[in-house]
Motif scaffolding. Structure first.
Motif, PDB file in Angstrom:
ATOM      1  N   ARG A 132     -28.319 -44.940  73.974  1.00  0.00           N
ATOM      2  CA  ARG A 132     -27.158 -45.713  73.554  1.00  0.00           C
ATOM      3  C   ARG A 132     -26.908 -45.573  72.054  1.00  0.00           C
ATOM      4  NH1 ARG A 132     -25.291 -49.320  77.445  1.00  0.00           N
ATOM      5  NH2 ARG A 132     -23.533 -49.505  75.986  1.00  0.00           N
ATOM      6  N   SER A 133     -27.982 -45.456  71.270  1.00  0.00           N
ATOM      7  CA  SER A 133     -27.809 -45.250  69.827  1.00  0.00           C
ATOM      8  C   SER A 133     -27.163 -43.899  69.549  1.00  0.00           C
ATOM      9  CB  SER A 133     -29.158 -45.343  69.118  1.00  0.00           C
ATOM     10  OG  SER A 133     -29.757 -46.590  69.305  1.00  0.00           O
ATOM     11  N   CYS A 134     -27.593 -42.873  70.286  1.00  0.00           N
ATOM     12  CA  CYS A 134     -27.003 -41.542  70.094  1.00  0.00           C
ATOM     13  C   CYS A 134     -25.524 -41.542  70.471  1.00  0.00           C
ATOM     14  CB  CYS A 134     -27.763 -40.516  70.928  1.00  0.00           C
ATOM     15  SG  CYS A 134     -29.392 -40.080  70.264  1.00  0.00           S
ATOM     16  N   LYS A 135     -25.168 -42.239  71.543  1.00  0.00           N
ATOM     17  CA  LYS A 135     -23.759 -42.314  71.944  1.00  0.00           C
ATOM     18  C   LYS A 135     -22.932 -43.023  70.880  1.00  0.00           C
ATOM     19  CE  LYS A 135     -24.502 -42.220  76.958  1.00  0.00           C
ATOM     20  NZ  LYS A 135     -24.366 -42.976  78.233  1.00  0.00           N
ATOM     21  N   GLN A 136     -23.493 -44.097  70.301  1.00  0.00           N
ATOM     22  CA  GLN A 136     -22.770 -44.803  69.255  1.00  0.00           C
ATOM     23  C   GLN A 136     -22.642 -43.946  67.999  1.00  0.00           C
ATOM     24  OE1 GLN A 136     -21.351 -47.890  69.666  1.00  0.00           O
ATOM     25  NE2 GLN A 136     -20.408 -47.523  67.655  1.00  0.00           N
ATOM     26  N   ALA A 137     -23.708 -43.217  67.668  1.00  0.00           N
ATOM     27  CA  ALA A 137     -23.653 -42.342  66.491  1.00  0.00           C
ATOM     28  C   ALA A 137     -22.614 -41.238  66.686  1.00  0.00           C
ATOM     29  CB  ALA A 137     -25.037 -41.745  66.234  1.00  0.00           C
ATOM     30  N   GLU A 138     -22.569 -40.640  67.869  1.00  0.00           N
ATOM     31  CA  GLU A 138     -21.570 -39.596  68.143  1.00  0.00           C
ATOM     32  C   GLU A 138     -20.163 -40.169  68.076  1.00  0.00           C
ATOM     33  OE1 GLU A 138     -21.305 -36.018  71.345  1.00  0.00           O
ATOM     34  OE2 GLU A 138     -21.232 -38.050  72.184  1.00  0.00           O
ATOM     35  N   LYS A 139     -19.995 -41.393  68.597  1.00  0.00           N
ATOM     36  CA  LYS A 139     -18.694 -42.049  68.538  1.00  0.00           C
ATOM     37  C   LYS A 139     -18.245 -42.265  67.100  1.00  0.00           C
ATOM     38  CE  LYS A 139     -16.427 -46.347  69.956  1.00  0.00           C
ATOM     39  NZ  LYS A 139     -16.607 -47.649  70.663  1.00  0.00           N
ATOM     40  N   ASP A 140     -19.212 -42.562  66.203  1.00  0.00           N
ATOM     41  CA  ASP A 140     -18.882 -42.809  64.799  1.00  0.00           C
ATOM     42  C   ASP A 140     -18.851 -41.534  63.962  1.00  0.00           C
ATOM     43  OD1 ASP A 140     -18.728 -45.500  65.354  1.00  0.00           O
ATOM     44  OD2 ASP A 140     -20.799 -45.916  64.769  1.00  0.00           O
ATOM     45  N   GLY A 141     -19.111 -40.393  64.598  1.00  0.00           N
ATOM     46  CA  GLY A 141     -18.996 -39.114  63.896  1.00  0.00           C
ATOM     47  C   GLY A 141     -20.243 -38.639  63.196  1.00  0.00           C
ATOM     48  N   TYR A 142     -21.419 -39.138  63.606  1.00  0.00           N
ATOM     49  CA  TYR A 142     -22.673 -38.709  62.985  1.00  0.00           C
ATOM     50  C   TYR A 142     -23.418 -37.760  63.921  1.00  0.00           C
ATOM     51  CZ  TYR A 142     -21.703 -42.635  59.923  1.00  0.00           C
ATOM     52  OH  TYR A 142     -21.104 -43.500  59.050  1.00  0.00           O
ATOM     53  N   SER A 143     -23.956 -36.693  63.336  1.00  0.00           N
ATOM     54  CA  SER A 143     -24.690 -35.699  64.121  1.00  0.00           C
ATOM     55  C   SER A 143     -26.181 -35.961  64.146  1.00  0.00           C
ATOM     56  CB  SER A 143     -24.433 -34.291  63.549  1.00  0.00           C
ATOM     57  OG  SER A 143     -23.049 -33.978  63.576  1.00  0.00           O
ATOM     58  N   TRP A 144     -26.637 -36.850  63.265  1.00  0.00           N
ATOM     59  CA  TRP A 144     -28.070 -37.098  63.161  1.00  0.00           C
ATOM     60  C   TRP A 144     -28.347 -38.597  63.239  1.00  0.00           C
ATOM     61  CZ3 TRP A 144     -30.810 -32.732  63.328  1.00  0.00           C
ATOM     62  CH2 TRP A 144     -30.215 -31.551  62.910  1.00  0.00           C
ATOM     63  N   LEU A 145     -29.513 -38.902  63.809  1.00  0.00           N
ATOM     64  CA  LEU A 145     -29.901 -40.299  63.980  1.00  0.00           C
ATOM     65  C   LEU A 145     -31.403 -40.419  63.746  1.00  0.00           C
ATOM     66  CD1 LEU A 145     -29.201 -43.242  65.016  1.00  0.00           C
ATOM     67  CD2 LEU A 145     -29.857 -42.424  67.288  1.00  0.00           C
ATOM     68  N   TRP A 146     -31.806 -41.503  63.063  1.00  0.00           N
ATOM     69  CA  TRP A 146     -33.239 -41.759  62.840  1.00  0.00           C
ATOM     70  C   TRP A 146     -33.629 -43.060  63.524  1.00  0.00           C
ATOM     71  CZ3 TRP A 146     -36.643 -45.325  60.735  1.00  0.00           C
ATOM     72  CH2 TRP A 146     -37.947 -44.857  60.451  1.00  0.00           C
ATOM     73  N   ILE A 147     -34.700 -42.989  64.326  1.00  0.00           N
ATOM     74  CA  ILE A 147     -35.264 -44.158  64.998  1.00  0.00           C
ATOM     75  C   ILE A 147     -36.764 -44.152  64.754  1.00  0.00           C
ATOM     76  CG2 ILE A 147     -35.551 -45.380  67.185  1.00  0.00           C
ATOM     77  CD1 ILE A 147     -33.078 -44.025  68.226  1.00  0.00           C
ATOM     78  N   ASP A 148     -37.317 -45.271  64.291  1.00  0.00           N
ATOM     79  CA  ASP A 148     -38.711 -45.281  63.859  1.00  0.00           C
ATOM     80  C   ASP A 148     -39.692 -45.005  64.998  1.00  0.00           C
ATOM     81  OD1 ASP A 148     -38.224 -47.642  65.172  1.00  0.00           O
ATOM     82  OD2 ASP A 148     -38.940 -48.961  63.582  1.00  0.00           O
ATOM     83  N   THR A 149     -39.332 -45.312  66.236  1.00  0.00           N
ATOM     84  CA  THR A 149     -40.281 -45.142  67.343  1.00  0.00           C
ATOM     85  C   THR A 149     -40.581 -43.684  67.643  1.00  0.00           C
ATOM     86  OG1 THR A 149     -38.425 -45.327  68.885  1.00  0.00           O
ATOM     87  CG2 THR A 149     -39.694 -47.321  68.436  1.00  0.00           C
ATOM     88  N   CYS A 150     -39.577 -42.827  67.578  1.00  0.00           N
ATOM     89  CA  CYS A 150     -39.767 -41.427  67.977  1.00  0.00           C
ATOM     90  C   CYS A 150     -39.611 -40.438  66.828  1.00  0.00           C
ATOM     91  CB  CYS A 150     -38.796 -41.057  69.104  1.00  0.00           C
ATOM     92  SG  CYS A 150     -37.052 -41.214  68.649  1.00  0.00           S
ATOM     93  N   CYS A 151     -39.207 -40.894  65.656  1.00  0.00           N
ATOM     94  CA  CYS A 151     -39.009 -39.976  64.528  1.00  0.00           C
ATOM     95  C   CYS A 151     -40.172 -40.006  63.541  1.00  0.00           C
ATOM     96  CB  CYS A 151     -37.702 -40.304  63.802  1.00  0.00           C
ATOM     97  SG  CYS A 151     -36.235 -39.959  64.798  1.00  0.00           S
ATOM     98  N   ILE A 152     -41.260 -40.657  63.910  1.00  0.00           N
ATOM     99  CA  ILE A 152     -42.496 -40.626  63.130  1.00  0.00           C
ATOM    100  C   ILE A 152     -43.623 -40.207  64.063  1.00  0.00           C
ATOM    101  CG2 ILE A 152     -44.109 -41.939  61.700  1.00  0.00           C
ATOM    102  CD1 ILE A 152     -41.892 -43.944  61.138  1.00  0.00           C
ATOM    103  N   ASP A 153     -44.292 -39.129  63.720  1.00  0.00           N
ATOM    104  CA  ASP A 153     -45.440 -38.692  64.518  1.00  0.00           C
ATOM    105  C   ASP A 153     -46.657 -39.487  64.051  1.00  0.00           C
ATOM    106  OD1 ASP A 153     -47.323 -37.480  66.040  1.00  0.00           O
ATOM    107  OD2 ASP A 153     -46.912 -35.429  65.370  1.00  0.00           O
ATOM    108  N   LYS A 154     -46.940 -40.573  64.750  1.00  0.00           N
ATOM    109  CA  LYS A 154     -47.997 -41.487  64.314  1.00  0.00           C
ATOM    110  C   LYS A 154     -49.390 -40.930  64.564  1.00  0.00           C
ATOM    111  CE  LYS A 154     -44.901 -45.340  65.240  1.00  0.00           C
ATOM    112  NZ  LYS A 154     -43.820 -44.446  65.700  1.00  0.00           N
ATOM    113  N   ARG A 155     -49.471 -39.765  65.209  1.00  0.00           N
ATOM    114  CA  ARG A 155     -50.778 -39.130  65.365  1.00  0.00           C
ATOM    115  C   ARG A 155     -51.277 -38.581  64.036  1.00  0.00           C
ATOM    116  NH1 ARG A 155     -48.805 -35.258  70.166  1.00  0.00           N
ATOM    117  NH2 ARG A 155     -47.136 -35.097  68.609  1.00  0.00           N
TER     118      ARG A 155
END
Length: 805
Positions: free
Chosen positions: A77-100
């Motif tokens: 849903r965040s990606c759909k909202q970002a595309e609707k607003d004209g953004y090609s990139w999105l950052w989300i802390d859960t999956c955009c940080i390799d906590k390993r």
């Protein structure tokens, strides 16, 4: 910095099996030159970096499990909202940080404020908001655990996520936009206590010398009531707000917040960081630094005084707070030079402590005690002082509030910030009696308490508030429990405005109000120990027990007022489980619990006896069970039967005498006067609700008396030596057995004193308030009767109208 390729994520979502596995959804563009959106949310069942990147290579069953998670749906849903607003990139802390990777995690946390600040738009997902409008008023029925607001506002990490981005848009659980930060400035300021100018422009927190920058204590106060999953994150989540960096050491606990303060001190010359304890609040002695952000809860109005104005404020302080003293002209010139000196703004962190120059006032009688006057004002415009104590070359916080003399002088100090090893103190409370009067425990603040034990830490957590409510009567009260200077402080407050429906639902608001009252109170004590419940003839009270095996007993009780809004009669707590612990001179175990009892020494003693104790001799005046029998109480009822306990030697004695089979139980004595018991058993007063209530009714009979709470009976007893061998003693060892039978003796007993004093009111006062109570009941019954008549009349009218139709 990993970013989600919005188009790649949405294409893969359409048909993950046909998507080329070589297409990456996570890429690393430069955050400074890339336009991207960012998500702020409350964590739940999330999707991590490895799962998001490796989704196409997974088996279908495992892939479906991940796609059903709420966290995955948030990504889509965040990606759909970002595309609707004209953004090609999105950052989300859960999956955009390799906590390993610990290095990547450390880099992300130290850079996170910058990442949110550089984002073109921040989406705030409020998963607990159903309505299509932003909540503008507290709703405790929906957000009970987060002070009446969405839980997002109670989390530690979301503080910087609200301040840093310039454009913030809020969404409800169905991803419907419900407002922006710019449109909701006033509401957000009320919720968070963050000034509107900071919400409009997060750049105010950038830089160290900006006169518009909020003071350190003010920023800390914004985080005072916020929570994080890890203790360390309470400090790490504030790094960006102070524009400092430090390595992450998960496992260090509350030391992380101390390291944060030292980093802030190295960057800022802001004395408000020391102004978190202006009134000697509970438990904070020694360390000059705070233990966690909650220490700054009441500092949102604290301000630093500019050094050119400090001397004028100091003169006003001397006149108003120091018994009308003034500073003579010569000393005034010298003080003004020092006050304007840059030395006042220079701080150094050394191995001896934090070196700084402060204005101090020595104690009149004891030179090692003195007060340091900070160039800071509280909410009332008063200068804040610290009570300090010299220890060699260092100065640390002191519990001693001295009588200070003379004029202030500037002195270079080394303020101690060392931390002792953490210790804990467990306080056990008994609130079972409150349920007998329809009260239930609503909750606790600021930390959840499970069961009947509160744990206090030497590194903070020295105050807890428990709230109790009766929905039927509309009564509510709160109990504050604190630990200060190795002793327990407790008090009770009644809610004066529970009839307001909004206020009634906000038990956390009431708890926080009580917490703030106690937190700002002087640390030397609490009051009151009882409080009248509005619109009732009862009062809530607290009864203290004694420390036993690492915990202290406290009883929370409801009792009928003797005066009903007039003078209270403090009855003895005979109905409580909170008898003083068995701490006599002869030690054994009752049902496996260590207990100390006293020798009867020829006295005729029976369970339930009450009387006077003079010079160690007990003089019987009566017996509880005999009084009950005279009142017609059926003593065969199981509620009134004594509690039978298994008697055994202490473990150390059992190991020592394990080869002797001729001795059942050996009772140890500190002076070697051990006793051997045969065919023994313990008897204690009943612990049932009916017995406790009956004891309360009989409390006037045993006013200022002592009561035999526990006895040990046996068929035979005699002295033994260290090895358990019988020792002949001159003179007989006797024990009373008035009601035990001819073949049973009572060698040991425990005689307890009531835990509270009993101050009966005069006969005239009793009669006066008896009439008040009777009038109260008559008015109450009249109101109830009138309501019933009105209700019956209404039903009759409705029935008549129904028949007409």
């Amino acid at each position: 910095m990993w970013l989600l390729d919005v188009r790649a994520v949405l294409d893969r979502e359409k048909d993950v099996q046909e998507v080329d596995a070589e297409i990456k959804v996570l890429k690393e563009p430069d955050d400074e030159g890339t336009s991207y959106a960012i998500l702020s949310h409350r964590w739940g069942a999330e999707v991590d970096h490895g799962e998001m990147a490796g989704l196409p290579a997974m088996e279908a069953r495992q892939r479906d499990v991940i796609k059903r998670r709420d966290g995955y749906q948030k990504i889509i849903r965040s990606c759909k909202q970002a595309e609707k607003d004209g953004y090609s990139w999105l950052w989300i802390d859960t999956c955009c940080i390799d906590k390993r990777s610990s290095a990547e995690l450390s880099e992300a946390i130290n850079s996170m404020y910058r990442w949110y600040r550089n984002a073109q738009r921040c989406y705030v997902y409020l998963g607990d908001v159903d309505e299509s409008a932003f909540p503008t008023e507290q709703d405790f029925s929906k957000f009970r655990k987060s002070n009446g607001w969405p839980v997002w506002f109670s989390r530690g990490w979301t503080l910087q996520e609200l301040i840093a981005p310039k454009e913030v848009e809020f969404f409800n659980k169905n991803w419907v936009s419900i407002g922006t930060k710019q449109d909701l400035i006033s509401t957000l300021e009320d919720i968070t206590r963050i000034p509107s100018e900071v919400l409009r422009d997060g750049q105010l927190l950038s830089g160290t010398n900006s006169w518009r920058r909020p003071y350190v204590a003010q920023v800390m106060s914004w985080a005072a009531d916020r929570k994080t999953m890890r203790v360390e994150d309470r400090a790490y989540s504030l790094l960006g707000l102070f524009d400092v960096n430090m390595p992450l050491l998960y496992g260090e606990g509350s030391k992380a917040f101390q390291r944060l303060q030292l980093e802030i001190i190295r960057v800022f010359s802001d004395h408000s960081i020391l102004a978190w304890n202006p009134k000697g609040r509970l438990g904070y002695i020694g360390n000059i630094l705070a233990d966690d952000p909650s220490c700054f809860r009441s500092c949102h109005d604290t301000e630093e005084v500019y050094r050119y104005d400090f001397l004028d404020s100091l003169g006003s302080y001397m006149r108003q707070d120091m018994l009308g003293r003034t500073i003579d002209r010569i000393k005034s010139v010298l003080l003004r030079r020092r006050a304007r000196s840059l030395q006042l703004s220079r701080w150094d962190v050394t191995n001896l402590g934090i070196q700084m120059t402060l204005s101090v006032l020595p104690d009149r009688d004891i030179p090692r005690y003195f007060a340091a006057i900070l160039p800071c004002r509280d909410r009332y415009g008063n200068l804040i002082t610290l009570d300090l104590e010299s220890h060699g070359n260092r100065a640390c916080k002191s519990r001693f509030h001295g009588r200070y003399k003379g004029c202030p002088e500037f002195r270079s100090l080394y303020l101690d910030f060392s931390r002792d090893s953490e210790s804990h103190f467990d306080l056990r409370f008994d609130d079972s009696h409150t349920s007998w009067y329809g009260f239930t425990r609503c909750g606790t603040f600021p930390r959840e308490v499970i069961g009947d034990t509160v744990r206090f830490s030497s590194h903070g957590n020295t105050l807890t508030v428990l709230v109790y409510a009766n929905d039927d009567t509309g009564s509510r009260f709160a109990v504050g429990l604190g630990y200060y200077l190795h002793s327990v402080r407790a008090c009770v407050f009644c809610d004066e405005h529970p009839s307001n429906p909004e206020a009634w639902s906000s038990w956390t608001g009431f708890a926080k109000q009580v917490y703030d009252t106690l937190w700002n109170a002087p640390g030397h004590g609490y009051a009151p120990q009882h409080a009248h419940l509005p619109r009732s003839i009862c009062h809530a009270r607290i009864v203290h027990g004694h420390r036993d095996s690492g915990y202290t007993n406290v009883m929370i009780d409801i009792e009928q007022c003797a005066g009903c809004c007039g003078p209270h009669e403090y009855a003895s707590s005979l109905g409580a489980e909170l008898w003083p612990p068995c701490t006599g001179s002869h030690w054994l175990e009752l049902n496996g619990i260590s207990a100390g009892l006293d020798e009867c020494s020829g006295q005729e003693v029976a369970l339930g006896d009450y009387g006077d104790s003079l010079d160690g001799n007990f003089k019987r005046c009566g017996n509880i069970f005999e009084d009950m029998r005279e009142l017609g109480v059926d003593l065969t009822d199981s509620a009134y039967r004594p509690v039978v306990s298994r008697v055994s030697s202490r473990e150390v004695v059992r190991r020592r005498l394990q080869t002797r089979s001729d001795v059942d139980v050996v009772v140890t004595h500190g002076t070697g006067k051990d006793l051997a018991l045969h065919q023994s058993k313990g008897l204690s007063l009943p612990n049932s609700k009916k017995f406790k209530l009956l004891l309360k009714a009989l409390s006037t009979c045993v006013e200022s008396k002592r009561l035999v709470r526990t006895v040990v009976q046996c068929s035979e007893f005699y002295r033994v030596d260290f090895r358990g061998r019988r020792v002949d003693v001159k003179g007989a060892l006797e024990g009373g057995n008035r009601s035990a039978g001819p073949d049973i003796v009572t060698p040991l007993c425990f005689i307890a004193a009531p835990l509270t004093s009993h101050k009966p009111t005069s006969t005239r006062t009793r009669e006066q308030f008896k009439r008040i109570r009777e009038h109260f009941y008559s008015v109450a019954n009249l109101c109830v009767g009138q309501l019933r008549k009105t209700h019956t009349h209404t039903l009759t009218m409705i029935a008549a109208q129904t028949e007409d139709k």
